[in-house]
Design a protein around this motif. Sequence first.
Motif, PDB file in Angstrom:
ATOM      1  N   GLN A 101       0.823  -1.185   0.149  1.00 47.63           N
ATOM      2  CA  GLN A 101      -0.128   0.104   0.081  1.00 47.63           C
ATOM      3  C   GLN A 101       0.964   1.108  -0.030  1.00 47.63           C
ATOM      4  N   ARG A 104       1.983   1.752  -3.663  1.00 49.00           N
ATOM      5  CA  ARG A 104       0.978   1.939  -4.332  1.00 49.00           C
ATOM      6  C   ARG A 104       0.545   3.486  -4.416  1.00 49.00           C
ATOM      7  N   HIS A 105       0.696   3.939  -3.013  1.00 47.42           N
ATOM      8  CA  HIS A 105      -0.382   5.307  -2.899  1.00 47.42           C
ATOM      9  C   HIS A 105       0.430   6.340  -2.385  1.00 47.42           C
ATOM     10  N   GLN A 133      -4.271   0.944  -8.126  1.00 47.73           N
ATOM     11  CA  GLN A 133      -4.880   1.258  -7.007  1.00 47.73           C
ATOM     12  C   GLN A 133      -6.233   1.158  -6.878  1.00 47.73           C
ATOM     13  N   THR A 180      -0.229   8.792 -10.241  1.00 48.51           N
ATOM     14  CA  THR A 180      -0.856   8.101  -8.867  1.00 48.51           C
ATOM     15  C   THR A 180      -0.853   9.217  -7.753  1.00 48.51           C
TER      16      THR A 180
END
Length: 401
Positions: A101, A104-105, A133, A180
């Motif tokens: 996570q 990804r974020h 995501q 992102t």
Amino acid sequence: MAKIDISGIYKIFGPNPKRHLQAVKKGLSKDDLLADSGHTLGLQDVNLSIEEGELFVIMGLSGSGKSTLIRHINRLIDPTSGSIRIDGENVLNLRQDELIQLRRHKMSMVFQRFALFPHKTVLDNVAYGLTIQGIDKKNARVIANDWLEQVGLQGFGDQHPHELSGGMQQRVGLARALATNPDILLMDEAFSALDPLIRKEMQDLLMKLQQQLHKTIVFITHDLDEALRLGNRIAILKDGALVQQGDPQDILLSPQNDYVADFVKDVNRGKVLKAHHVLAKPVSTLNTDTTVTKARDWMMRHGFDYATVLEGNYLKGIVTLSNLHAATQETLRESVSPVSSVLESADLESLMPRMIRDTAPIAVTTDTGEFVGWVSRSKVIRLISPAQAVDREASLTEPVE
């Protein structure tokens, strides 16, 4: 609190790194570690604090540990000892699902060799992180299209990576990383594979985007000119150890050892040093409401040929004693001679043509126009010329009083 805090990082590559950690901490060198045990010292007690929103450059020669260090931030590599905190949280304590996570974020990475999917279109490459995501494909493509436009690739979305030049492929990589909306952008030798002209274009693009986005960027390079051009601060590594860190001007003007001095000796200082490095601040100033008589008496008493005249915090110009002797008006408002000015962020190289062309004094102002001082020609000569340069004429056009 720092955005990224790297504390006491050691990295030893080999089958039994913990076994040799204490010996390294006690001073065992990289060469001796390899000779004695077959292990390789990657990083040695590295401590860095990277603030939110800064573009932080880590540089060094091949084998210095810079790429190893950046891969610790997103835990592509785990340290032998030490801690890495992001927003105060030690990422070494994250479970695998939490680490996924985070990647990804919260952070993205741009690689030297682009790392694009050859079978996907440019648009789908940029949208890839968004779909990971969980964003639906339609919205992901809308966001990806917007980022392609921001990096100058509008209309190229249906092409494949092999149809683009190297510089265009790296624009795709940058767009994919930014799409992102990560807090942290990791860039590992991102522009090193590009030819010099395209490399400069990419540097310009990165600086332009950073002015808008204010991301925390960790940028790896072996090129000092690139580091000095991009970095808010720079850390220099040698054999896995941090040998100096500071802002570009500190690195250039105050190298802490021979290794750093060798790095910076051939740098074009005019491109790095700014007008605020060569300021001559006035001892005192006059204002536009001062009477001519009072100003003339004050200048004669102190032996000043020039005087700086302000209106509030803003420069109106200068007055000379010879002009005041001939003045008939009551106040200085009509006796002020205007002068040209530069921003304090202007590089010295851009000042040189003006200094050569015109001997008139040059004022230095903030972005909002407030006066901060005068360009000292003697300081310019001293900082960008050989040590034997003569500056006997420099002070003649510096109205510092």
